[in-house]
Design a protein around this motif. Structure first.
Motif, mmCIF file in Angstrom:
data_model
loop_
_atom_site.group_PDB
_atom_site.id
_atom_site.type_symbol
_atom_site.label_atom_id
_atom_site.label_comp_id
_atom_site.label_asym_id
_atom_site.label_seq_id
_atom_site.Cartn_x
_atom_site.Cartn_y
_atom_site.Cartn_z
ATOM 1 N N GLY A 100 20.912 -17.181 7.803
ATOM 2 C CA GLY A 100 20.342 -15.893 8.145
ATOM 3 C C GLY A 100 18.830 -15.856 8.121
ATOM 4 O O GLY A 100 18.149 -16.852 7.825
ATOM 5 N N ALA A 125 27.584 -10.960 16.304
ATOM 6 C CA ALA A 125 26.875 -9.846 15.675
ATOM 7 C C ALA A 125 27.355 -8.539 16.274
ATOM 8 O O ALA A 125 27.584 -8.434 17.481
ATOM 9 N N ASN A 182 18.858 -9.985 17.852
ATOM 10 C CA ASN A 182 17.899 -9.918 16.751
ATOM 11 C C ASN A 182 16.560 -9.325 17.150
ATOM 12 O O ASN A 182 15.694 -9.123 16.285
ATOM 13 N N GLU A 207 25.184 -15.410 8.016
ATOM 14 C CA GLU A 207 25.454 -14.906 9.358
ATOM 15 C C GLU A 207 26.892 -15.197 9.748
ATOM 16 O O GLU A 207 27.577 -16.013 9.123
ATOM 17 N N SER A 208 27.313 -14.541 10.795
ATOM 18 C CA SER A 208 28.641 -14.760 11.356
ATOM 19 C C SER A 208 28.515 -15.327 12.755
ATOM 20 O O SER A 208 27.418 -15.460 13.310
ATOM 21 N N LEU A 268 25.936 -14.725 18.355
ATOM 22 C CA LEU A 268 24.954 -15.007 17.311
ATOM 23 C C LEU A 268 25.008 -16.507 17.030
ATOM 24 O O LEU A 268 24.420 -17.281 17.792
#
Length: 598
Positions: free
Chosen positions: A216, A92, A245, A88-89, A104
């Motif tokens: 993630g 998002a 999400n 993940e970053s 995120l």
């Protein structure tokens, strides 16, 4: 047909805003230009179904092979899906606006009006899949490791960070060098975050099968080198209740099954070995889906509208090679490509000729005269854009559906004469050196080979000798990464917010660095200047002018034979795969699908 989610009456004023989001303290989101489409406190993206059921399995088809689970380096060919499912970053992306990022791993983002720095505050609940918290140290480690040991584009982007300043328990501020730009805060927001306690103990530069670990929604369940990789949804995923999400990551098990070539892949899809097939072959789309599972309703064909630019699919000249150093030679070869005949006879008339890197959008130059903003940007670089392209964008040569195409062949002969060639004993020959005009097209798929052979026959009428070489995927990737080819087919994706990646595509600094996407080897100061103007633009109007100007320079340079694009997205699905009714601006998003078994 699935239609776009965007309410344009609402979105267009947002795009035209001047960037009032900057300098207003920590926020839930950041837009490249203007304001985010979704306010603080939003519950889900419009293109996701928050009530989608969880569970089930899906298999995707992949072509070729893989020899690594490290997707962050040039070495090796990594398995598909790692970046999307495991890592993940900080932020998002929202896919129903050009370029806006939402919280995120970081719950807030802050930039000053001049965007000389960006600050992120981590969500204290963020966890890696082994339960360890995501910390500021992990963020700093990720930047430094990717910059120093990762792919060339990471070094290009992250070297613009001059100083890193942690603050509080969960905050980190990145200060930029003077050559930083207005996009770089968003680029850092999309930086994959890797755990220091895992990757600090590994050889990060190795292409191996060490199990990846991220934060993630999925973990790697198992991998069979070269054949299959399986991801399993993490039931303890920390971010499952975040608005970004909601309605995403609904499927329990995701498998990528690898096949030797597209024919083997299609046969596997027909029997249900995998369940979703994006289609890019109009012949197959038109005639190839008459199989039992489609006739009885177990498989369906779906089309999706998008608001995306076309991108560019082209037959690329490697201008590092002497044979393509002369622009007149390249222009002659462009005129020998008879699209009208090819589209009718090979593709059932399904394709549209591509005339810009940003066709189908406001960013494209085709059919538009350069406006005052563009001309001002281009004024210091006389001759970089041809007069016809300046006045109306690039116009594709009008081909002959009957196949004779005499006018284009005659024009190609005159261009080649200007470059010093003439036909001797049926062979196009360079007068001064006596060398015949010959080169090789490197291909990796049957569809590429078919088109290349068709083009070869067209060029042979002028005594031009073209060899077509089909190599296996791993060899093709190696040769492409090291620019060891004369010509290749390549696709460049285009978004509504092009930015730093353009330097990776056609910046001068990328031309001699292995692993970039500057396959043509272009070194054009005007392109570099237009990229800089694009990244410095504070309004959508200035940004659009810079992109169009860059587009005109690229099209004027004859660096490839522009080919064609699909008018919409084509997708075949087995019945158990369900998709939301609303489509994003960028088209379908597989992360929003769910499974309903009968």
């Amino acid at each position: 047909m699935f239609r776009l989610a965007v309410i344009f009456a609402f979105l267009l004023p947002v795009l035209g805003a001047s960037g009032a989001e900057s300098g207003s303290g920590p926020r839930h989101a950041i837009a490249m230009h203007g304001e985010p489409l979704y306010p603080s406190g939003f519950t889900h993206f419009a293109y996701a179904n928050p009530d989608a059921p969880k569970g089930g399995t899906i298999t995707y088809g992949a072509i070729g092979s893989f020899d690594s689970l490290n997707s962050f380096i040039v070495r090796g060919t990594s398995a598909l899906g790692l970046r999307e499912h495991v890592f993940e970053s900080l932020l998002a992306r929202g896919f129903d606006e050009p370029f806006t990022l939402y919280g995120l791993l970081a719950e807030t983002v802050e930039v000053p009006a001049d965007r000389s720095w960006v600050a992120f505050t981590l969500n204290p609940d963020a966890r890696f899949s082994d339960g360890a918290p995501v910390t500021v140290d992990d963020v700093i480690f990720s930047l430094e490791t990717l910059r120093d040991k990762g792919r060339p584009n990471y070094k290009t982007y992250y070297s613009k960070v001059e100083r890193i300043e942690p603050f509080g328990k969960h905050g980190v501020r990145f200060h930029f060098t003077p050559d930083g730009d207005r996009e770089i805060p968003l680029i850092l927001g999309l930086m994959p975050i890797i755990p220091k306690h895992i990757y600090g103990e590994r050889d990060f530069g190795a292409a191996n099968f060490d199990t990846p670990l991220g934060s993630g929604p999925y973990v790697v369940d198992r991998a069979v080198p070269g054949k299959r990789i399986v991801y399993r949804r993490n039931p303890g995923y920390w971010g499952r209740d975040l608005p970004v999400n909601a309605g995403h990551y609904n499927i329990d098990v995701i498998t990528y099954e690898y096949f030797r070539d597209t024919n083997a892949s299609f046969e596997a899809f027909k029997t249900g070995i995998y369940h979703a097939r994006p289609e890019d072959d109009p012949v197959r789309w038109t005639t190839g889906y008459e199989f039992p599972a489609l006739r009885d309703g177990r498989v369906r064909k779906v089309t999706f509208e998008t608001g995306l630019p076309s991108g560019m699919y082209g037959l690329v000249f490697n201008t590092r090679r002497p044979v393509f150093a002369n622009q007149h030679v390249r222009e002659a070869l462009i005129h020998l490509f008879n699209f009208d005949w090819i589209n009718r006879n090979l593709y059932f008339g399904s394709y549209v000729r591509t005339k810009s890197f940003f066709d189908n959008s406001e960013l494209g130059s085709s059919g538009r005269p350069a406006d005052e903003r563009e001309r001002k940007l281009l004024a210091p670089y006389p001759g970089a854009v041809s007069l016809p392209v300046m006045e109306n964008g690039w116009r594709a040569p009008k081909g002959d559906p009957g196949g004779q195409d005499r006018a284009n062949r005659a024009y190609a002969v005159s261009l080649l004469a200007t470059a010093g060639y003439e036909i001797r004993n049926g062979v196009m020959t360079h007068v001064a050196t006596g060398r015949p005009l010959r080169f090789e097209i490197l291909v990796a798929t049957p569809s590429e080979e078919r088109l290349a052979l068709t083009y070869t026959r067209m060029a042979s009428r002028l005594g031009i000798a073209i060899a077509v070489r089909n190599v296996d995927p791993s060899q093709y990737q190696e040769r492409r990464s090291n620019y060891d080819f004369d010509m290749i087919f390549n696709s460049w994706f285009s978004s509504l917010s092009p930015g730093n990646e353009q330097s990776f595509y056609w910046g001068s600094a990328a031309a001699d660095v292995p692993g970039t996407r500057n396959y043509m080897g272009v070194k054009e100061p005007t392109i570099d200047a237009m990229i800089e103007a694009m990244l410095a633009a504070k309004t959508r109007e200035d940004f659009t002018a810079a992109v169009r100007a860059m587009d005109r320079v690229l099209m004027s340079g004859a660096y490839m034979i522009p080919l064609f694009h699909q008018p919409e997205q084509w997708l075949a699905l087995w019945d158990k795969v369900k998709v939301p009714e609303t489509t994003s601006l960028y088209g379908y998003r597989s992360s929003t699908w769910w499974i309903e078994e009968k």
